[in-house]
Motif scaffolding. Sequence first.
Motif, PDB file in Angstrom:
ATOM      1  N   ASP A  57      -6.464  10.357  -0.817  1.00 43.02           N
ATOM      2  CA  ASP A  57      -7.635  10.077  -0.570  1.00 43.02           C
ATOM      3  C   ASP A  57      -8.402   8.896  -1.763  1.00 43.02           C
ATOM      4  O   ASP A  57      -8.788   7.990  -1.237  1.00 43.02           O
ATOM      5  N   LEU A  58      -7.850   9.168  -2.933  1.00 44.82           N
ATOM      6  CA  LEU A  58      -8.258   8.451  -3.978  1.00 44.82           C
ATOM      7  C   LEU A  58      -7.478   7.068  -3.730  1.00 44.82           C
ATOM      8  O   LEU A  58      -8.187   6.021  -3.897  1.00 44.82           O
TER       9      LEU A  58
ATOM     10  N   THR B 147      -6.275   5.465  -1.403  1.00 44.01           N
ATOM     11  CA  THR B 147      -6.517   4.807   0.068  1.00 44.01           C
ATOM     12  C   THR B 147      -7.918   4.244  -0.124  1.00 44.01           C
ATOM     13  O   THR B 147      -8.134   3.128   0.124  1.00 44.01           O
ATOM     14  N   HIS B 148      -8.678   5.078  -0.415  1.00 44.52           N
ATOM     15  CA  HIS B 148     -10.366   4.491  -0.540  1.00 44.52           C
ATOM     16  C   HIS B 148     -10.200   3.489  -1.671  1.00 44.52           C
ATOM     17  O   HIS B 148     -11.128   2.445  -1.615  1.00 44.52           O
ATOM     18  N   TYR B 149      -9.725   3.864  -3.014  1.00 40.72           N
ATOM     19  CA  TYR B 149      -9.791   2.593  -3.702  1.00 40.72           C
ATOM     20  C   TYR B 149      -9.375   1.318  -3.467  1.00 40.72           C
ATOM     21  O   TYR B 149      -9.791   0.387  -3.718  1.00 40.72           O
TER      22      TYR B 149
ATOM     23  N   ALA C 230      -8.569   0.170  -0.476  1.00 44.35           N
ATOM     24  CA  ALA C 230      -9.609  -0.260   0.762  1.00 44.35           C
ATOM     25  C   ALA C 230     -10.764  -1.158  -0.030  1.00 44.35           C
ATOM     26  O   ALA C 230     -11.356  -2.180   0.334  1.00 44.35           O
ATOM     27  N   GLY C 231     -11.495  -0.450  -1.015  1.00 42.70           N
ATOM     28  CA  GLY C 231     -12.495  -0.968  -1.543  1.00 42.70           C
ATOM     29  C   GLY C 231     -11.927  -2.284  -2.435  1.00 42.70           C
ATOM     30  O   GLY C 231     -12.697  -3.366  -2.482  1.00 42.70           O
ATOM     31  N   LEU C 232     -10.910  -2.066  -3.124  1.00 42.85           N
ATOM     32  CA  LEU C 232     -10.277  -3.423  -3.800  1.00 42.85           C
ATOM     33  C   LEU C 232     -10.284  -4.502  -2.805  1.00 42.85           C
ATOM     34  O   LEU C 232     -10.505  -5.705  -3.369  1.00 42.85           O
TER      35      LEU C 232
ATOM     36  N   GLU D 100       0.720  -1.173  -0.163  1.00 42.74           N
ATOM     37  CA  GLU D 100       0.033   0.144  -0.057  1.00 42.74           C
ATOM     38  C   GLU D 100       0.875   1.271  -0.013  1.00 42.74           C
ATOM     39  O   GLU D 100       0.656   2.389  -0.566  1.00 42.74           O
TER      40      GLU D 100
END
Lengths: 206, 206
Positions: free
Chosen positions: A187-188, A190-192, A194-196, A85
């Motif tokens: 932001d993009l 990290t959230h992407y 986490a979703g993946l 990450e």
Amino acid sequence: MARRSEHTREQLRDLMLEAAEQLIVDKGLAGLSARAIARQIGYTPGTIYLVFANLDELILHVNARTLDRLRVPMQAAVAATDDPEQQLLGAARAYADFARSHPNLWRACFEHRLPEDVAGPDFIDARIAQLVELIMAPLARVSGAEGAALDAAAQSLWSGVHGVCILTLTGKLHMVGGQATEHLTDDLVTHYLAGLVMRAAPADAR
Amino acid sequence: MARRSEHTREQLRDLMLEAAEQLIVDKGLAGLSARAIARQIGYTPGTIYLVFANLDELILHVNARTLDRLRVPMQAAVAATDDPEQQLLGAARAYADFARSHPNLWRACFEHRLPEDVAGPDFIDARIAQLVELIMAPLARVSGAEGAALDAAAQSLWSGVHGVCILTLTGKLHMVGGQATEHLTDDLVTHYLAGLVMRAAPADAR
């Protein structure tokens, strides 16, 4: 004009690429012309066409150099840690930093258009593929994604970061400036991610 | 040239905007000049400067019209369902569809640059804010995010979709064409939202 004819073809090619690069740095792609390049290096515009098929080909070679330079800090960011990450965040920040510190060269890579019926050259496609491949391994490790899903993830993540860079660079986002770019990039990504990771996990592990 | 002087200032303004729009559709922003617009409408180039301060101002008004048209299908997508994730997917697809079906007009909105020392006008900023606001309510509903986090989410999600559009439109992604745009848009929005929801949930609810 003293330098006329003093150079080999290879030297001329380098001079032309460096002059074109500097013109793009100073004025953007719109400021580039065969005449302006020729004036910089003390040759006639016609000399350029002894070395390059046309101005587009010359620009594509400048862009190839830019993409090579962009890859260096991205590779360093991936090499700097073993946490996938952090590798992805680092590569995204390196991309955004490069875009911000070389805005005109970076934009030239993406805004330059060939005539509709002309395909982009392999040497540009290969360099873009190298950038996307850089993030493939950490993406696979972090999410377990593979095949077409991994490919799509690499491309949408890169596109997302690219979008943040272009909109902050051109002042289209109201939180403008360097801070906004880094904040939105993080932001993009990290959230992407986490979703993946969540979507890739087996349902009973969620 | 028969139409010369037959028009009011307001009619001239509309004629100029429509001619400029058509020139951008046909040839992109690079194909636009005061001379070309003037030729289209049968006036001298100087007439343009009786209506607009300069060519930049005229382009900004074309862009405002484009942004107004872009908002319509995005609003329709949000109105079409009560599910906030579907609203966001629909708005993203509407954005991508518009970019693909009006590539030159859409790119003009984002590639047009003012001189470095000139701020963008409020009427453009306001329209961009309207687009971002469209996705604020569903984003808040889907994730519970608010304040600065909601603002960042709206901007990074929009930027991400924008990046997918620009890179697929300009052929920089190897899965090129319309299919890739929709596929990557969905991939980006779905994973980003899943991550946003997960990160926003209290730890004991994960």
